[in-house]
Scaffold this motif. Structure first.
Motif, PDB file in Angstrom:
ATOM      1  N   GLY A   2     -68.359  -1.733  38.530  1.00 55.84           N
ATOM      2  CA  GLY A   2     -67.959  -1.435  36.969  1.00 55.84           C
ATOM      3  C   GLY A   2     -69.265  -1.370  36.101  1.00 55.84           C
ATOM      4  O   GLY A   2     -70.286  -1.775  36.722  1.00 55.84           O
ATOM      5  N   GLN A  55     -67.045  -4.433  32.313  1.00 55.66           N
ATOM      6  CA  GLN A  55     -66.075  -4.462  33.403  1.00 55.66           C
ATOM      7  C   GLN A  55     -66.766  -5.420  34.720  1.00 55.66           C
ATOM      8  O   GLN A  55     -65.800  -6.182  35.020  1.00 55.66           O
ATOM      9  CB  GLN A  55     -65.535  -3.236  34.127  1.00 55.66           C
ATOM     10  CG  GLN A  55     -64.413  -3.213  34.806  1.00 55.66           C
ATOM     11  CD  GLN A  55     -64.019  -1.873  35.362  1.00 55.66           C
ATOM     12  OE1 GLN A  55     -64.683  -1.031  35.638  1.00 55.66           O
ATOM     13  NE2 GLN A  55     -62.709  -1.709  35.370  1.00 55.66           N
ATOM     14  N   GLU A  83     -66.688  -8.952  33.201  1.00 50.92           N
ATOM     15  CA  GLU A  83     -65.304  -9.364  33.450  1.00 50.92           C
ATOM     16  C   GLU A  83     -64.987  -9.747  34.948  1.00 50.92           C
ATOM     17  O   GLU A  83     -64.260 -10.817  34.957  1.00 50.92           O
ATOM     18  CB  GLU A  83     -64.469  -8.384  33.075  1.00 50.92           C
ATOM     19  CG  GLU A  83     -63.218  -8.877  32.707  1.00 50.92           C
ATOM     20  CD  GLU A  83     -62.081  -7.953  31.817  1.00 50.92           C
ATOM     21  OE1 GLU A  83     -60.982  -8.138  31.591  1.00 50.92           O
ATOM     22  OE2 GLU A  83     -62.800  -6.762  31.276  1.00 50.92           O
ATOM     23  N   THR A 124     -62.656 -12.358  28.529  1.00 50.40           N
ATOM     24  CA  THR A 124     -63.327 -11.394  29.344  1.00 50.40           C
ATOM     25  C   THR A 124     -64.530 -11.824  29.948  1.00 50.40           C
ATOM     26  O   THR A 124     -64.855 -10.879  31.088  1.00 50.40           O
ATOM     27  CB  THR A 124     -63.617  -9.912  28.591  1.00 50.40           C
ATOM     28  OG1 THR A 124     -64.728 -10.235  27.647  1.00 50.40           O
ATOM     29  CG2 THR A 124     -62.404  -9.622  27.939  1.00 50.40           C
TER      30      THR A 124
END
Length: 794
Positions: free
Chosen positions: A246, A250, A253, A600
Motif C-alpha cells: 500500500g 495503508q 496501517e 490506524t
C-alpha cells in the motif's frame, strides 16, 4: 569480547525439492510470490513491490567493544555461501515452501511464505546449516527507489545510500556522518545511525512497508555498497521479512496492526505544555506559581532531581538512587498535593542503572537483581556508567527483579507523583549473563521494550481515574503497545546539523512511519558538553517548534544554570507564553489526530510523503512536516535566519496568521522573524481549538481553568477556498463546502458578549452553521457547545 553461541530462533525447515515448481505463483493476501531460476519477487498485479535477487549465508565472528552505552563492532569477513537457484517445492492454501540451493543443488536457505490478511505477506528465511549466524537477503534497487523510516533516525528521511545498523545504543553527543567509519571517540560521538529507538522497518515508494522480524543485530545496506542492491544482513540463523502493501497510510496501517502495534491513547495532559522544575521543594513551588501567576498554561511539572542532584564539572548531575531525596524534597507529599490543586501532574525520573556507590546497589546485590558478569565471571556485570562510576543494571528477565523495580515506581506514585521519565534502556551488555539464560545478543535490542512494559504494568495497576503517564526515549518493535509518549533523547543545545535542533524533525517523521504517535523533544536541547549552552535565539526557535509538536516540553539541560530558559527576560517569557497558549488550545485537534493514530497507526506528525505519496520531492523533505494531512509546519532551523524556503505539496495552502496563499507543488521563500514559524493550512481544512483562557488539561481547583471548565467551548479555524471536513474524538464533525457567498451572512458584532455576529474574520455562532465568503461550515454532534469560527484566507 567475541560472540559465543548463536541461539536458533526456530528449527530449520526440512524441505524436499521437486524437479518442477508449481505452475502458478503462490498468492497470499493478494500478493504473489513469483520465482525465477535464482530469485523471488513479491508482486501485486503487474506491480513489483520487491525483488529478492540473491541470498547468502556465512558464519561470522564479531568483536564487540562497549563504553558508555556505545559499541564498536568489528565483524570477520568470512566467505559467504551464495545460493545458485530457487524453486518452490510445495504450495497449499495457507503456505508455500521452497528453498534456495547452492551450486551442488544442496539446500542452503529454506523459504516459507504465508499471509495473515489482505495485502500482508510474511516470508521466512532459515539457513539449513545450524552454525549460520549471518543470513543475507538482497533486494533489487532501482534508481527511483526511496526508503524512509528505520525508527529514530535523525539525519534524513530517505536512507538510500546509507548503511543503517539495528543495534540499540546511545545516539552519541554529536554524530560521525559517515556510515562505514567509527569516529576516533566512538564511545562518545555517535555513528550516523546510532539510535535509542532504531527499528528494522522502512516505507518504500514502490508501495509497501517492509519489516524484519528478528531481535538480532541487523545491517541494512540501502543501495550504498552496490547502488543496484538493497542488502539486508541479519545476524541470526533465521528471520521473517514482512511485506505490507500500500501507499504509506495503508502500508503503515497494515504494519501497525501486527508486530509494530498501534499507539496507546494518552491522557489529555500529554497534549498540554510540560515544564521542568528542579533544585528542591521551594523552587518547584515557586516556579509552579510563576506559571499560574503569569497566565502561562501547563499541565505537568517534571522534577528529575527528586532523587537528589549535585553540580559537577560536566553539569548538574542526578544522584543515582531510586527513592526521594528527603533533604531536597522533605515534604514531597505536600508538594504533590499543592501541585495537584494547581492542575499539575508531578513527574519524577527512573532508569535501571544501579551505581556501586549507592544504597540501591547493596540492595540489588543482596537480592540477586543485577545482570550477571560475562561467561566465566562472578557477581554483577559492571561498566562505566553515566556518572562515570562503576555501574550495574537491573536484570529484567528475572520476575523477582521486575517486582523489585516496580516497588520503587509504586512508591513514587504513593508519594503523589503521577508519572516519570523512564530513561535509557540501551545499555544491556552484549556478553552479559541473564537470569533467563537468553543470549544477550538477542535480548539486547528487546531490553528497552521490556523496560517500557514494566512501567506500563505499574501504570495500569492504578484505576482511580488520575491522569498518569511515563515517557521513554528507547524502544523496539512492539513498543507502541506499551509506551504512552516517546521523546527524541538528548540533542545538543545548538543549531548544529549533526545533533541539534534540526534533527528532531526527521526523527519524528521516521518514528511516525512505525506508528510512534505521541512524540516530544527537549525544547532548546540537552547536551552542552561539547558545545555552548542554549541561546535566546535557539530557545525561541525550539519553543515554536515544540508548540507544533504533539508534546510540548521544556528541559533545563545538563548545563542547567547557564542554559536559556523562559524566565531569563520578559521578552522570552512573553514568547513562551504565546506559544504555550497556542499549543494547549490545539488539544481537540491533537486529540482527534491521536484517535486516528490509535485506530490506524498513522501518526499525528507526518512526513510530506504520507500526505502526498505521488510527489517524489515529498519523499526527500526532512525539515518540514504535516500535522495530520492539513497543517504544514516548516521550522526555521538555521541560526541567524529570518526566512526559509518552504516546499508545498499538492493543494492550496493558506498561511496561519498571515495573508499568503500558495498552490503546490512549488517552493516559496517565506519570511519568519525569530518569534515566528511558517505554518500553512490546507484550503478546506478545519482545526478545532480550546479557548485561550484554559490553563491546564487536568482537574484543578479554582481559579485555575481546567479542561472541564472549557469542554463546551470551541474556537474553530477554517481555511477558505475548498471543501473539507474534520472529526473530533467525541464525534463532533465539521464539514466545509464551497459556495458563491461573497460575505458573512451574520451581522457585525456590537459588543464583546454578543453572539450570532461577526467580529472581523471571527464569527461567534449561536447555532452550528456559518456562511462565509466562498463557503459554508456545518457542525454536527455537539450542539450545546458555543463555537467561535475564525476564517483564514478571506
Amino acid at each position: 569480547m567475541y560472540e559465543g553461541r548463536v541461539r536458533l530462533l526456530v528449527l530449520p525447515l526440512t524441505l524436499a525439492l521437486v524437479a518442477c515448481p508449481p505452475e502458478a505463483a503462490p498468492t497470499y493476501g493478494g500478493l504473489s510470490v513469483t520465482s525465477s531460476k535464482s530469485s523471488l519477487a513479491v508482486t501485486r498485479g503487474d506491480k513489483t513491490l520487491l525483488d529478492n535477487t540473491k541470498v547468502s549465508t556465512r558464519v561470522g565472528r564479531a568483536r564487540y567493544e562497549m563504553q558508555y552505552g556505545s559499541w564498536k563492532v568489528t565483524d570477520s569477513q568470512n566467505a559467504a555461501n551464495e545460493a545458485a537457484s530457487f524453486s518452490w517445492s510445495s504450495t497449499t492454501r495457507d503456505v508455500a515452501t521452497g528453498a534456495f540451493v547452492n551450486a551442488d543443488d544442496a539446500p542452503l536457505v529454506n523459504v516459507e511464505a504465508r499471509s495473515s490478511g489482505e495485502g500482508v505477506l510474511a516470508i521466512t528465511y532459515t539457513a539449513t546449516d545450524p552454525a549460520t549466524n549471518r543470513l543475507t537477503v538482497s533486494l533489487r534497487c532501482e534508481d527511483a527507489d526511496r526508503f524512509l523510516g528505520f525508527g529514530g533516525q535523525a539525519d534524513a528521511i530517505d536512507h538510500r545510500g546509507h548503511l543503517v545498523t539495528m543495534w540499540t545504543s546511545e545516539p552519541g553527543i554529536g554524530k560521525q556522518m559517515e556510515d562505514d567509519e567509527y569516529p576516533a571517540l566512538w564511545m562518545l560521538v555517535g555513528t550516523r545511525h546510532a539510535s535509542s529507538f532504531g527499528l528494522p522497518t522502512w516505507v518504500s515508494n514502490r508501495g509497501y512497508q517492509g519489516l524484519v522480524e528478528s531481535d538480532a543485530r541487523s545491517i541494512f545496506d540501502v543501495c550504498k555498497t552496490d547502488t543496484g542492491i538493497f542488502r539486508i544482513e541479519v545476524w541470526a540463523n533465521t528471520f521473517t521479512l514482512h511485506v505490507y502493501e500500500g501507499e504509506p497510510k495503508q502500508a503503515v496501517e497494515r504494519a501497525t496492526a501486527g508486530l509494530l502495534g498501534r499507539p496507546l491513547q494518552p491522557p489529555p495532559l500529554a497534549f498540554a505544555p510540560w515544564n521542568d522544575a528542579i533544585f528542591g521543594s521551594a523552587e518547584v513551588r515557586r516556579f509552579a506559581n510563576f506559571l499560574r501567576d503569569n497566565d502561562i498554561p501547563s499541565s505537568a511539572i517534571w522534577t528529575e532531581d527528586f532523587r537528589g542532584g549535585r553540580d559537577e564539572a560536566t553539569g548538574y548531575r542526578l544522584i543515582e538512587e531510586w527513592d526521594t531525596d528527603r533533604t531536597l524534597y522533605p515534604d514531597v507529599e505536600q508538594v504533590a498535593a499543592d501541585l495537584a490543586a494547581l492542575g499539575y501532574s508531578w513527574q519524577s525520573y527512573f532508569n535501571t542503572f544501579v551505581v556501586t556507590e549507592t544504597r540501591i546497589y547493596a540492595e540489588g546485590l543482596a537480592g540477586g537483581h543485577l545482570v550477571g558478569a560475562a561467561d566465566g565471571g562472578t557477581g554483577p556485570y559492571l561498566y562505566d556508567g553515566v556518572t562515570f562510576k562503576k555501574t550495574a543494571m537491573a536484570d529484567l528477565s528475572r520476575p523477582e527483579t521486575r517486582e523489585w523495580v516496580k516497588s520503587y515506581l509504586r512508591r513514587s506514585l504513593d508519594e503523589g507523583f503521577t508519572g516519570w521519565m523512564a530513561d535509557y534502556g540501551e545499555w544491556l551488555p552484549h556478553d552479559a549473563k541473564l537470569f533467563s539464560g537468553e543470549d544477550p545478543l538477542v535480548a539486547h535490542n528487546r531490553y528497552a521494550l521490556e523496560w517500557a512494559k514494566l512501567n506500563q504494568e505499574v501504570m495500569l495497576e492504578r484505576t482511580d481515574g488520575v491522569q498518569r503517564l511515563f515517557f521513554s526515549r528507547a524502544g523496539w518493535v512492539g513498543s507502541n503497545k506499551v509506551t504512552p509518549v516517546v521523546w527524541a533523547g538528548d540533542q545538543r543545545t545548538s543549531f548544529q546539523k549533526d545533533d541539534g535542533l534540526v534533527t528532531v524533525i526527521p526523527m519524528g517523521i521516521n518514528l511516525g512511519l512505525a506508528g510512534v504517535n505521541t512524540y516530544a523533544h527537549d525544547i532548546a536541547g540537552y547536551q552542552s558538553n561539547t558545545n555552548p549552552p542554549s541561546t535566546k535565539e535557539l530557545f525561541f526557535r525550539w519553543t515554536s517548534l515544540g508548540a507544533l509538536t504533539p508534546v510540548m516540553r521544556t528541559h533545563h539541560g545538563i548545563d542547567a544554570r547557564n542554559n536559556w530558559n523562559l524566565e531569563k527576560d520578559a521578552e522570552t517569557t512573553a514568547h513562551y507564553k504565546r506559544w504555550a497558549k497556542f499549543h494547549i488550545q490545539l488539544f481537540p485537534f491533537f486529540d482527534a489526530l491521536s484517535a486516528q493514530a490509535e485506530a490506524t497507526g498513522v501518526s499525528t506528525l507526518r512526513g510530506l510523503a504520507v500526505v502526498s505519496p505521488g510527489d517524489d520531492r515529498a519523499w526527500t523533505v526532512s525539515d518540514e512536516y504535516c500535522l495530520g494531512d492539513d497543517v504544514l509546519v516548516a521550522p526555521v532551523v538555521d541560526e541567524g535566519a529570518t526566512s526559509r524556503t518552504v516546499y508545498f505539496p499538492e493543494g492550496t495552502w493558506v498561511q496561519w496568521g498571515g495573508s499568503q496563499r500558495v498552490t503546490g507543488p512549488t517552493e516559496v521563500v517565506v519570511q519568519a522573524p525569530v518569534g515566528e514559524i511558517p505554518v500553512f493550512v490546507r484550503a478546506g481544512a478545519v482545526v478545532p481549538r480550546l479557548p485561550s483562557r484554559v490553563d491546564t488539561l487536568i482537574p484543578a481547583a479554582p481559579p485555575v481553568v481546567d479542561l472541564d471548565d472549557v469542554k463546551n467551548e470551541r474556537v474553530v479555524l477554517v481555511a477558505s477556498g475548498a471543501a473539507g471536513s474534520f472529526i473530533e474524538r467525541d464525534g463532533t464533525k465539521y464539514e466545509v463546502t464551497t459556495s458563491s457567498a461573497s460575505d458573512f451572512t451574520l451581522p457585525a458584532c456590537a459588543s464583546a458578549s454578543q453572539r450570532g455576529c461577526v467580529d472581523g474574520n471571527v464569527a461567534r455562532l449561536e447555532g452550528t452553521t456559518l456562511t462565509f465568503p466562498g463557503g459554508e461550515l456545518t457542525i454536527t454532534g455537539w450542539p450545546s457547545r458555543t463555537y467561535d469560527v475564525e476564517v483564514l484566507g478571506i
